[in-house]
Scaffold this active site. Sequence first.
Site, PDB file in Angstrom:
ATOM      1  CB  THR A 190      -0.914   0.030   1.226  1.00 19.89           C
ATOM      2  OG1 THR A 190      -0.117  -0.015   2.402  1.00 19.89           O
ATOM      3  CG2 THR A 190      -1.871  -1.136   1.228  1.00 19.89           C
ATOM      4  CE  LYS A 238      14.129  -3.244   7.524  1.00 23.49           C
ATOM      5  NZ  LYS A 238      12.976  -4.020   7.002  1.00 23.49           N
TER       6      LYS A 238
END
Length: 437
Positions: free
Chosen positions: A101, A255
């Site tokens: 999303t 990350k």
Amino acid sequence: MYGYRGRTKELLQKIGAKPGDKLRIEKEEEAYEGILMPRSELADDKHLVLKLPNGYNIGVRVDEITAIRKLAEGVFPHPPSPKILQDATKPLVVIVGTGGTIASRVDYRTGAVYPAFTPEEICFSVPELRELANLKVVEVCNVFSEHMTPEHWKRIAEEVARQINSGAKGIVIAHGTDTMAYTAAALSFMLRGLSRPVVLTGAQRSSDRPSSDAALNLISSVAVATSDIAEVCVVMHGSPSDDYCLIHRGVRVRKCHTSRRDAFVSINDQPIGLVREGRIELLTREYRKASEGKVLVDTNIDPRVALIKVYPGMSPSLIESLIGDHHGVVLEGTGLGHAPQALFSAIKRAIDAGMAVVMTSQCLWGRVDMKVYSTGRDLLQLGVIPCEDMLPEVAYVKLMWVLGKTRELGEVARLMKTNIAGEISKRSKPEAFPHFM
């Protein structure tokens, strides 16, 4: 049925349940009560997903369920699309979706999270965006980031160039966080003559959790997309709190934590800047400035490259198995760029066979210097190419890009040692090491 199929769909139909209903599921020694959640069309057919009263979701394997019943009927309609007008005088920012999303709207009656894929829905979810830009949304692919491939990188690069060359002020790429740095590196090499900001962002925590980082990341990314920073960047939380986001250069970011909101860190470099309440505060003036001109796409890459971590006792067969099938390998060496002597013969055979072998370091901060110790000097003699202070994953992507241009090892070495997109610094910067970690 909202993404459920196969055996899970059959089980739900048997008890007359649908997403939004409250269920009780029992296993051998455990029982759960919660709201049945929808699933992605790409999800497996082995699990049911419940939203528990504490707000967290749990997946339950169908073959472990001993009893299941519906406790209450739910109301699970998709909320009507909001009618929100955008300001056409604002700069045009294109949001490129790659999976998952872009933003979400939560139905608090059922706990359902609806993906927001239209500009109106996104502005409804994050109203602050209307003050920053006029939004357009396109979807290039719909995959989890761990399933990204070089072919996906190419499609994203082509769409980004198409939108910039059609007049977009900037681009925001909604991307899963796990492999975001790989895609950022790929775009940094593929987009030539970049004249506008290209920003990758995502969320460590979903929009239905109170601690979600999605909204601030999206607001900050759209702000950067309207700036004069004409580089590929990653914009994510800069602290555990909702106070600011950092602007990381796309070839310098990793990350570094599985779940923290401030998981992304610039390696061997300072962030370009930070975004606080939609306003950019630059930390350096050393960045490519926005300009006019057509963006070119260079997607000619050779994906036959491997990335291997060097470790004590490593078998030479790992490198030997690549010969004939791969055209390059990036070694994530120890310390200043070392590998066990037991690997030397396999490395030599690989290079003699025409394979490019490049060296990075597992240490991340600092740079490779293979002239200090005899092991490094021996590897240089074999023809191993040192990659300065480049991140291993960046070297992996860059080697694909370089091998798409040439297989001649001398030219490969020259290009790997050439700073193309800010992936190599002239000197190591002690201030770039995060002592607070």
